[in-house]
Design a protein around this motif. Structure first.
Motif, PDB file in Angstrom:
ATOM      1  N   ASP A 111       0.815  -1.222   0.000  1.00  0.00           N
ATOM      2  CA  ASP A 111       0.000   0.000   0.000  1.00  0.00           C
ATOM      3  C   ASP A 111       0.845   1.267   0.000  1.00  0.00           C
ATOM      4  O   ASP A 111       0.319   2.370   0.133  1.00  0.00           O
ATOM      5  N   GLY A 112       2.171   1.116  -0.116  1.00  0.00           N
ATOM      6  CA  GLY A 112       3.052   2.266  -0.147  1.00  0.00           C
ATOM      7  C   GLY A 112       3.542   2.727   1.205  1.00  0.00           C
ATOM      8  O   GLY A 112       4.361   3.652   1.285  1.00  0.00           O
ATOM      9  N   SER A 113       3.066   2.104   2.274  1.00  0.00           N
ATOM     10  CA  SER A 113       3.488   2.499   3.611  1.00  0.00           C
ATOM     11  C   SER A 113       4.883   1.933   3.910  1.00  0.00           C
ATOM     12  O   SER A 113       5.315   0.944   3.335  1.00  0.00           O
ATOM     13  N   LEU A 114       5.583   2.601   4.839  1.00  0.00           N
ATOM     14  CA  LEU A 114       6.931   2.203   5.206  1.00  0.00           C
ATOM     15  C   LEU A 114       6.911   1.416   6.508  1.00  0.00           C
ATOM     16  O   LEU A 114       6.189   1.764   7.445  1.00  0.00           O
ATOM     17  N   SER A 115       7.724   0.374   6.560  1.00  0.00           N
ATOM     18  CA  SER A 115       7.839  -0.437   7.772  1.00  0.00           C
ATOM     19  C   SER A 115       9.252  -0.980   7.852  1.00  0.00           C
ATOM     20  O   SER A 115      10.050  -0.840   6.925  1.00  0.00           O
ATOM     21  N   ASN A 116       9.556  -1.608   8.987  1.00  0.00           N
ATOM     22  CA  ASN A 116      10.867  -2.232   9.206  1.00  0.00           C
ATOM     23  C   ASN A 116      12.011  -1.248   8.934  1.00  0.00           C
ATOM     24  O   ASN A 116      13.023  -1.611   8.325  1.00  0.00           O
ATOM     25  N   VAL A 117      11.845  -0.002   9.377  1.00  0.00           N
ATOM     26  CA  VAL A 117      12.903   0.983   9.191  1.00  0.00           C
ATOM     27  C   VAL A 117      14.032   0.663  10.163  1.00  0.00           C
ATOM     28  O   VAL A 117      13.822   0.568  11.370  1.00  0.00           O
ATOM     29  N   LYS A 118      15.235   0.496   9.633  1.00  0.00           N
ATOM     30  CA  LYS A 118      16.369   0.170  10.490  1.00  0.00           C
ATOM     31  C   LYS A 118      17.641   0.755   9.897  1.00  0.00           C
ATOM     32  O   LYS A 118      17.707   1.109   8.723  1.00  0.00           O
ATOM     33  N   VAL A 119      18.654   0.842  10.750  1.00  0.00           N
ATOM     34  CA  VAL A 119      19.937   1.399  10.354  1.00  0.00           C
ATOM     35  C   VAL A 119      20.855   0.264   9.909  1.00  0.00           C
ATOM     36  O   VAL A 119      21.128  -0.663  10.676  1.00  0.00           O
ATOM     37  N   LEU A 120      21.315   0.347   8.667  1.00  0.00           N
ATOM     38  CA  LEU A 120      22.282  -0.636   8.175  1.00  0.00           C
ATOM     39  C   LEU A 120      23.712  -0.209   8.487  1.00  0.00           C
ATOM     40  O   LEU A 120      24.571  -1.050   8.699  1.00  0.00           O
ATOM     41  N   ARG A 121      23.957   1.092   8.448  1.00  0.00           N
ATOM     42  CA  ARG A 121      25.266   1.605   8.839  1.00  0.00           C
ATOM     43  C   ARG A 121      25.065   2.739   9.820  1.00  0.00           C
ATOM     44  O   ARG A 121      24.413   3.716   9.520  1.00  0.00           O
ATOM     45  N   SER A 122      25.647   2.607  10.986  1.00  0.00           N
ATOM     46  CA  SER A 122      25.468   3.593  12.049  1.00  0.00           C
ATOM     47  C   SER A 122      26.647   4.558  12.087  1.00  0.00           C
ATOM     48  O   SER A 122      27.782   4.200  11.764  1.00  0.00           O
ATOM     49  N   VAL A 123      26.346   5.791  12.494  1.00  0.00           N
ATOM     50  CA  VAL A 123      27.387   6.785  12.720  1.00  0.00           C
ATOM     51  C   VAL A 123      27.441   7.156  14.195  1.00  0.00           C
ATOM     52  O   VAL A 123      28.479   7.090  14.824  1.00  0.00           O
ATOM     53  N   SER A 124      26.313   7.559  14.743  1.00  0.00           N
ATOM     54  CA  SER A 124      26.196   7.858  16.169  1.00  0.00           C
ATOM     55  C   SER A 124      24.721   7.727  16.532  1.00  0.00           C
ATOM     56  O   SER A 124      23.851   7.831  15.657  1.00  0.00           O
ATOM     57  N   PRO A 125      24.410   7.510  17.801  1.00  0.00           N
ATOM     58  CA  PRO A 125      22.990   7.349  18.188  1.00  0.00           C
ATOM     59  C   PRO A 125      22.121   8.535  17.787  1.00  0.00           C
ATOM     60  O   PRO A 125      20.998   8.355  17.322  1.00  0.00           O
ATOM     61  N   SER A 126      22.643   9.761  17.946  1.00  0.00           N
ATOM     62  CA  SER A 126      21.810  10.928  17.641  1.00  0.00           C
ATOM     63  C   SER A 126      21.575  11.070  16.140  1.00  0.00           C
ATOM     64  O   SER A 126      20.454  11.360  15.700  1.00  0.00           O
ATOM     65  N   LEU A 127      22.614  10.851  15.329  1.00  0.00           N
ATOM     66  CA  LEU A 127      22.437  10.937  13.876  1.00  0.00           C
ATOM     67  C   LEU A 127      21.568   9.792  13.377  1.00  0.00           C
ATOM     68  O   LEU A 127      20.741   9.974  12.481  1.00  0.00           O
ATOM     69  N   ASP A 128      21.766   8.590  13.943  1.00  0.00           N
ATOM     70  CA  ASP A 128      20.916   7.454  13.552  1.00  0.00           C
ATOM     71  C   ASP A 128      19.456   7.754  13.848  1.00  0.00           C
ATOM     72  O   ASP A 128      18.564   7.503  13.019  1.00  0.00           O
ATOM     73  N   ALA A 129      19.207   8.316  15.041  1.00  0.00           N
ATOM     74  CA  ALA A 129      17.823   8.601  15.434  1.00  0.00           C
ATOM     75  C   ALA A 129      17.192   9.643  14.516  1.00  0.00           C
ATOM     76  O   ALA A 129      16.021   9.536  14.143  1.00  0.00           O
TER      77      ALA A 129
END
Length: 605
Positions: free
Chosen positions: A552-570
């Motif tokens: 339906d075009g909705s987004l799910s399972n959003v996750k970080v594949l490459r992290s830089v820092s917790p604040s930037l990831d968030a």
């Protein structure tokens, strides 16, 4: 807007605000020396406050950062990604050029007038005879003109005045000379030259000149001269023309204001405290200026980030994720892409020298037969070296090469090495490629530098399913090695079988953000905010996000594949998670869930 133009506009805004402040609080009092200092401070602060950098303090206070974010989002113009085109006439550029011509013409005329007046005073200094009147050295004017002074030069026509009048004039002009009032006059004149289009600078200049006369008039009355006779003397000189407007003239107009000020009751001493009120105004101007600079830094960061993302998707707008091939040697292949260096400046000559190598051109080089043919070529030629497999070597080899004007491959080079066997295999396959269709700039074939990351990855025999590509600095060609028990798994590209619940990696019609890539660019430019804690800690880098775009075009399972820092990831997760619905991917005419990766770059200025 250039930093120079922003600085110039800030000066003029401050002058307008300071003039209004002066008229509201200081205009009617009799603290002439305080008024003089306030007026000079107004000029000085107007020029200096845009240069004072307190961005560190601004970033350390969350409310200030919130204001900067609001300014960057609402006030600054949003960045819109549009196809390059040559307009018939750029009216905005034409208007800007016309405004520049008008401004510089006005400034040139006023500067000429300034130097002519200055030259006339200097000429009078050398032409006039010198004498002493009442112990004061003066220049004797040959013609009947109004008395005036310039620094310590006092000019007077003695034959036009009585003894008492000469005494008043000497006292008046000597006050100008001793207190260096010509400095104020010159400073206000120079400001008028540079900001001549601003009406408030002319009003401020009038206040400066008038206040200097109030000071000199007050000194004349303090020395014991009769107030009424002095005022009549001023009225009698009203018809005299001043020899130079750049000087401090004895009969400067309007006389009505001078006479009113001489008869005005002195302001109470407690009134001096109000002059401290302009300090908060100066502080507010400095804070607003730095908030604007922080906002522009945020906007510039977003613009640069969008420029990088645009480069990544410019050549394959519909294939952000990387297709996978179900062969024993190659399970996942991503489309090659040019390096993200700075675009080579377009040459203005018709023939581009062979030594010039572009990074990005209007028409990028293409493998014969397109990307499908390139994937077929790689699937038939890339082999996981047995030696590397035996020692468990894996990783990413980045190979760069130049696609020459005739389409041949040259200057093959390993930019990032992993293992000699893997490096050699990557170099072999790239060097053995057939001739490409060359890249073109303005219709002419040119040399183009191309970079292909080739990731060699060993896979567990018990995990035959496709792995998602972790998109990094560049899209990559991924070569996966398997143990002897591994069997190839047929099926749709990027998934294990035709299970509807399994997300595809590549489908016939890839998902698309509303309004396409341009809409995605605008959304990210408006939404991304650099976290304050990340700015404090000087954290920067690229966060790679993966999500699944549902049927339906909705987004799910959003996750970080490459992290830089917790604040930037968030922050990256927040921006992606708030996206509107996409147009879903299609496979065999049906909407299917598709995995999608998106790099978001955070860079400190």
């Amino acid at each position: 807007m250039t930093p120079e133009l922003a600085y110039f506009l800030k000066i003029n805004v401050a002058i307008a605000l300071f003039y209004a402040f002066y008229r509201l609080f200081f205009h009617k009092d009799t603290f002439f020396h305080w008024r003089r200092m306030a007026l000079l401070c107004f000029f000085a602060i107007s020029m200096l406050y845009p240069l004072l950098n307190i961005q560190g303090w601004i970033k350390a206070h969350e409310p200030m950062v919130a204001m900067a974010d609001l300014y960057a989002t609402i006030i600054l113009p949003e960045q819109v990604v549009t196809p390059l085109q040559e307009p018939a006439m750029n009216w905005q550029e034409f208007i800007m050029q016309l405004a520049k011509v008008i401004y510089w013409s006005g400034m040139l005329l006023l500067a000429t007038r300034f130097f002519v007046q200055l030259g006339s005073i200097i000429r009078l200094h050398f032409q006039c005879s010198k004498s002493k009147i009442q112990g004061v050295r003066v220049h004797l004017l040959k013609k009947e003109t109004g008395p005036f002074s310039f620094f310590h030069w006092i000019f007077i026509h003695p034959q036009s005045h009585t003894e008492s009048e000469i005494s008043e004039i000497i006292t008046h002009e000597e006050t100008h000379a001793r207190q260096y009032h010509s400095v104020d006059v010159l400073f206000s004149e120079i400001m008028c030259i540079f900001c001549w289009f601003n009406p408030f600078i002319w009003l401020m200049k009038r206040e400066v000149r008038g206040n200097l006369e109030y000071m000199a008039d007050h000194r004349v009355l303090e020395t014991g001269h009769d107030s009424k006779s002095y005022q009549y003397h001023l009225l009698g000189l009203a018809h005299h023309k001043a020899a130079a407007n750049l000087s401090n003239s004895f009969n400067v107009l309007p006389l009505k204001n001078r006479i009113k000020m001489m008869n005005k009751r002195r302001t109470k001493e407690i009134g001096r405290t109000k002059y401290l009120m302009f300090l908060p105004l100066a502080g507010i101007l400095m804070i607003v200026s730095n908030i604007e600079m922080v906002a522009r830094t945020t906007e510039k960061f977003a613009k640069e980030m969008m420029g990088q993302v645009t480069e990544e998707v410019a050549m394959q707008a519909e294939t952000t994720n990387i297709p996978e091939l179900s062969t024993r040697e190659i399970q996942e292949i991503s489309l090659p892409q040019g390096t993200k260096g700075k675009e080579v400046t377009e040459t203005q000559i018709k023939s581009v020298p062979d030594s010039v190598v572009f990074q990005v051109v209007e028409e990028m080089p293409d493998f014969p037969g397109g990307m499908k043919a390139l994937m077929d070529y790689l699937s038939k030629n890339v082999k996981y070296p047995a030696e590397a497999h035996a020692i468990g070597a894996q990783g990413r080899v980045i190979v760069s090469f130049t696609v020459k004007k005739d389409g041949s491959i040259a200057d093959t080079k390993v930019e990032r090495s992993v293992n000699p066997y893997l490096d050699k295999e990557a170099m072999r396959v790239i060097a053995a490629m057939p001739k490409w269709q060359p890249g073109k700039q303005r219709g002419e074939a040119v040399n183009v530098r191309f970079t292909v990351p080739v990731a060699f990855r060993l896979s567990d025999p018990e995990l035959p399913k496709a792995e998602e590509i972790k998109q990094s600095d560049l899209d990559e060609v991924v070569v996966v090695g398997y143990g002897p028990q591994e069997d190839s798994t047929p099926g749709a590209v990027g998934v294990k079988g035709e299970n509807a619940d399994q997300a595809f990696t590549v489908v016939e019609t890839m998902p698309k953000f509303p309004e396409g890539q341009a809409g995605l660019m605008r959304y990210l430019a408006r939404s991304i905010k650099y976290p304050v804690i990340a700015q404090k800690n000087k954290e920067q880098g690229r966060v790679i996000i993966q999500m699944i775009i549902g049927t339906d075009g909705s987004l799910s399972n959003v996750k970080v594949l490459r992290s830089v820092s917790p604040s930037l990831d968030a922050e990256a997760i927040r921006v992606v998670g708030n996206m509107p619905k996409w147009e879903p991917g299609m496979q065999k005419g049906q909407a299917v869930p598709v995995k999608y990766t998106l790099p978001i770059t955070f860079r400190l200025q």
